[in-house]
Design an enzyme around this catalytic site. Structure first.
Site, PDB file in Angstrom:
ATOM      1  N   GLY B 149      28.035  35.793  76.370  1.00 55.00           N
ATOM      2  CA  GLY B 149      28.311  34.576  75.625  1.00 55.00           C
ATOM      3  C   GLY B 149      27.157  33.596  75.756  1.00 55.00           C
ATOM      4  O   GLY B 149      26.364  33.661  76.698  1.00 55.00           O
ATOM      5  N   CYS B 150      27.062  32.688  74.805  1.00 53.40           N
ATOM      6  CA  CYS B 150      25.942  31.738  74.783  1.00 53.40           C
ATOM      7  C   CYS B 150      25.976  30.825  76.010  1.00 53.40           C
ATOM      8  O   CYS B 150      24.985  30.688  76.730  1.00 53.40           O
ATOM      9  CB  CYS B 150      25.956  30.928  73.490  1.00 53.40           C
ATOM     10  SG  CYS B 150      27.547  30.160  73.101  1.00 53.40           S
TER      11      CYS B 150
END
Lengths: 344, 344, 344, 344
Positions: B149-150
């Site tokens: 995930g970012c």
């Protein structure tokens, strides 16, 4: 490898130029010059270059640089280049001037609009206006290229085909242009503080912007007639991009398709011009050398509207400068310029 | 040439992925899939691809695609990939999932945080967490990579070295993260309309964001201890970028230089991590795969603050996905990822 | 009518102050002072005042002004007010200083953090910290009010109730604050140019911001204990607004509702504090004197998170200054401050 | 007290209208109607109204509302009002329609441009176009006021004086208009997502925007001649504001001062029009009912350029609606509209 130097590397167009050249397979950067930051690392001023271009910024010594560089890019405020460039320099190296000093071929016009003396009159005739879509052959053999202004690039590319074909009135051209704030440069100015530009729009330099005579001259050269324009720039709260909205009056009632054919005739082989059916907008050109053009007709007024969008720092400055360099050095003009626009 | 397919090409990370792969010298794009826009040209949805990637968007048929593609990138909302990927697919092709379905190795944790059923439990152990700076060897041999995930990417890279060295309390980690609006995707939502995001800042999903267990799990794996974090995301009026501001409590009073040495130890050979002395900020990473990290100590509280900046769509999604692909196919991990940040 | 003067009228907080006072039914503006623009019309600098406040800007002569004004607002850079204000001035008029010179009650602390000499030590004890929610009675009788810093206002209001109740550790307070660019003022600085702030986020003055000792001192005064905070400001690409995200460690595991009751206890009668159930965000406070506060608990870590949002130029500066004036002159504290936030 | 109702209160202009009326000393809000959010508190949708206007949103029953309200404001998409308003309603209450249904006095023109049926033809002649600077007397006695479009307001105010004086060609009027994103409303649309509007500019509805016939009709009414315009709107990355850049061709070569005198003649007593010598820009009108107008002449082309700036939600919608209400109820037209623009 082409040895390249940038004088004025720490302005916005200097920095974008450095980014393009750093990844140009045929170019080696031999010198980055900055008056304000000499002695510092370029990557300390523009930290996006950290690990990529950790070069020390030099003071300017154009004579010395001209001996080691095959090409010098000047990215300076107007009024400086005209005093620096001379026959000796041009005997050593090619020069691409991103500033305004060699764009107008008439000293008086320059001095009237720029309100400063021009010191290089003898070079005004030699300098080639670096708009490759209309001046490719001359650029190829030039020693000194005057890189077009950002507004001028968007405006000329939008208008030239119809003027050249002689189907619009040359004194009924209205150009309403909009630019992001990078167009104002990196100088200290209250008007370009974040809070002064954000959440507002304004026209500026109404009826007095210096790209006006440049656009008129080049359009006149292309179409062999006197051209008179209304040019109004506006400041938009975004970093990059120019949109020119151009209103043209045809001398008879043309079909839109016929108008579009004219643009295809002149631009179909130009790698950086994209003719769109839908409205041009700046975002699709951001970080690229494209000029997107879309053409409309108002069937009620018969007027033709052309919208052209560029990245003011790319096709409007540094990208076009590299395109010119590519042509001057017999490279494919697209070299190092085939980015896809950064979006979103 | 590696034959690559993107399923979910018209979301923001799909589009950025297409842009990177379009210029990857070892990759040929064989399929772009979009549920919403199938039948249309990709370049009609993202007009920056006009003249570059004028491919027709296909409907999804993952079995067929798995036969012609060497690698499939999934850029889909969570809960879909877990039902699509199976042994048959993985026998045909490698898979890099940009979504969340294979990041957590515990089905129950996934279902609790994502509030949806997981259909691919048997693959949870096989899936490799695609954070190359900490998992390079496993990625190299993986068939199925779960792209981080970012927020997780920015957070884990900032905290892992000190946790691994055992010098901070693993249950006193506060991560205050800020993201541009692209992080919310391209779906229709009043909250992401221009006028609702512009000129404001807000926290969201306080104490409930789904990257929380992901960060804890990976930091736990790296440091072999239970990790408990406070994670709070905020929405910032800009398109791209994540800044994670991390507050850490060391178990004794360390010198800042010793702390910095630890980061150098783990990251000095990592091509996409830049350790900065000054404050990290997102602009220097925009359009690049860099994670910029800067480390500070508050001499009054003894706390250590680490700031990590990434482009959420690059190192936080599509750039890292290509980095993973490069590793899985034995290419230099930097291939096609050596951009200089677009600035200004 | 209260006769009011503003010294430093052309800075951002000076201009907002002028806008509030121009519509205050009990106030007459008798003097606007500007060093940079004296002799010009105020409405030529801030054109939103055209037709509303076309007053000529004066040079500063504080002695003269003190004779005609009932209250002087100082909106000056730090280090100036301490040399200007003295017993004679205060015998003539009340003073509300929007700068930092009279906020800290210890000369040494001031000189250490502000790195400049303090010339008004004798007034440090007399000056009243102008945070009405905690200091109403003292403000009422003050001659000299030190108007709180913008970050300090948001931070103190968020933390004070729990510290006062003694239920959080006073040395485990982490404040991650975010501010719009008006917080940096109207001075010329490359860092606050539009293109340098837009589309990025960064922390700054990490572990060294001058509001740190101010927050600690006031929280210490309120809670009668030593307070030690981690304070980190960040710059956000928007004009106005501060969000403080505060992370607090309770000394036992409290229910969220009990925590919320504490805030109600202290703030239920405060007209400018709104306790929200959903996340606070700056947009709902823009152009108002509100401080919106929302309280969350992370049930996993037991930590309490408080988010407070203000308009940095209103409750964080000029609005609060007028609130203080209202109190000092026995007016309803809400007078001229009952705006609804400008949205969208 | 005037009892006022707003139908369509949760759109952007409805919300701004509610904010103005909430502080209008002669108005009591008796009903806020919202189709999408009925049953919820208005202040839960627009949290800036928390503690100020905590009214429950109602479903629409215009007959009932017309019995209790002295004035109904309609802030609805076009095509709805024409079916709702009838003689019975107008016998009960005055109506101010912020939508387009009663602006054009020709049913066919309406149906051609709006591509929907008009159900209230009998009221088209009665409806008064609510532009007070040109229609004050009629508004005073109207039962049904058609509040002007945002672009129309800025455009008509800029052009009318010269057309009325008969000194410009009525078929050589070019209006290049720029609007902030609130102009697109609060509906869900990919085109108005933050990331799609931010950092770009585009024209839209070229030669087809529905304010075109409205501008032509009203300018024709004012100047008693047929008027034909080129109108092009553009979308700007900001929340509020419209700038109209108007290019006019005089029928002889006038002095700029004479032109300015004409504007003074028509506007010197109009409280919401400010004639500026410098360029108009939207920021000085934000949150106000002002229309700022500046006039230039290009001495080379003889063309006259007029720039008019408004807040599209104030003078372009809700502020003007309240101005109309004030006039219809014999109040001072400035009541509740004397804000100073919010800046910075």
């Amino acid at each position: 490898m082409i040895k390249a130097a940038i004088i004025g590397a720490t302005g916005y167009s200097g920095a974008v130029l450095a980014a393009i050249l750093a990844h140009h397979k045929n170019v080696e950067i031999v010198s980055l010059v900055s008056k304000s930051y000499c002695g510092q690392l370029f990557s300390d001023i523009y930290k996006n270059f950290k690990g990529v271009l950790d070069i020390e910024l030099e003071t300017e010594n154009i004579e010395e640089i001209s001996k080691k560089a095959d090409v010098i890019f000047l990215a300076l405020p107007h009024g400086i280049a005209s005093a620096k460039i001379n026959e000796d320099i041009l005997n050593n190296t090619k020069v691409i001037d991103l500033g305004a000093d060699f764009r107008l071929n008439n000293k008086e016009t320059y001095e009237k609009w720029y309100k400063t003396e021009h010191f290089g009159q003898n070079l005004l005739n030699e300098a080639v206006y670096g708009l490759p879509e209309w001046n490719f052959e001359k650029i190829k053999h030039a020693r000194l290229v005057a890189n077009p202004g950002c507004y001028a690039t968007a405006s000329i590319l939008a208008v030239a085909p119809l003027l050249k074909e002689g189907i619009i009135y040359p004194d009924e051209i209205i150009i309403d242009a909009k630019s992001g704030v990078t167009g104002a440069g990196r100088g200290l100015n209250i008007d370009t503080l974040f809070c002064e530009c954000n959440e507002t729009i304004k026209p500026y330099k109404v009826a007095s912007h210096r790209h006006t005579p440049e656009i008129e001259q080049i359009l006149g050269d292309i179409s062999k007639q006197n051209v008179l324009i209304n040019f109004t720039p506006h400041l938009i709260p975004m970093n990059r991009g120019i949109l020119a909205s151009v209103y043209l009056k045809p001398n008879k009632d043309f079909e839109l398709n016929d108008i579009k054919e004219i643009y295809k005739k002149y631009y179909k082989d130009k790698p950086f011009i994209r003719l769109l059916d839908e409205e041009a907008q700046t975002r699709w050109t951001k970080g690229t050398n494209y000029c997107d053009i879309s053409i409309f007709k108002d069937t009620r007024t018969k007027r033709i509207m052309v919208f052209s969008a560029i990245d003011n720092l790319y096709k409007g400055a540094s990208g076009q400068a590299v395109q010119n360099m590519n042509i001057m050095f017999n490279l494919n003009e697209k070299t190092a310029l085939q980015n896809i626009a950064i979006f979103p």
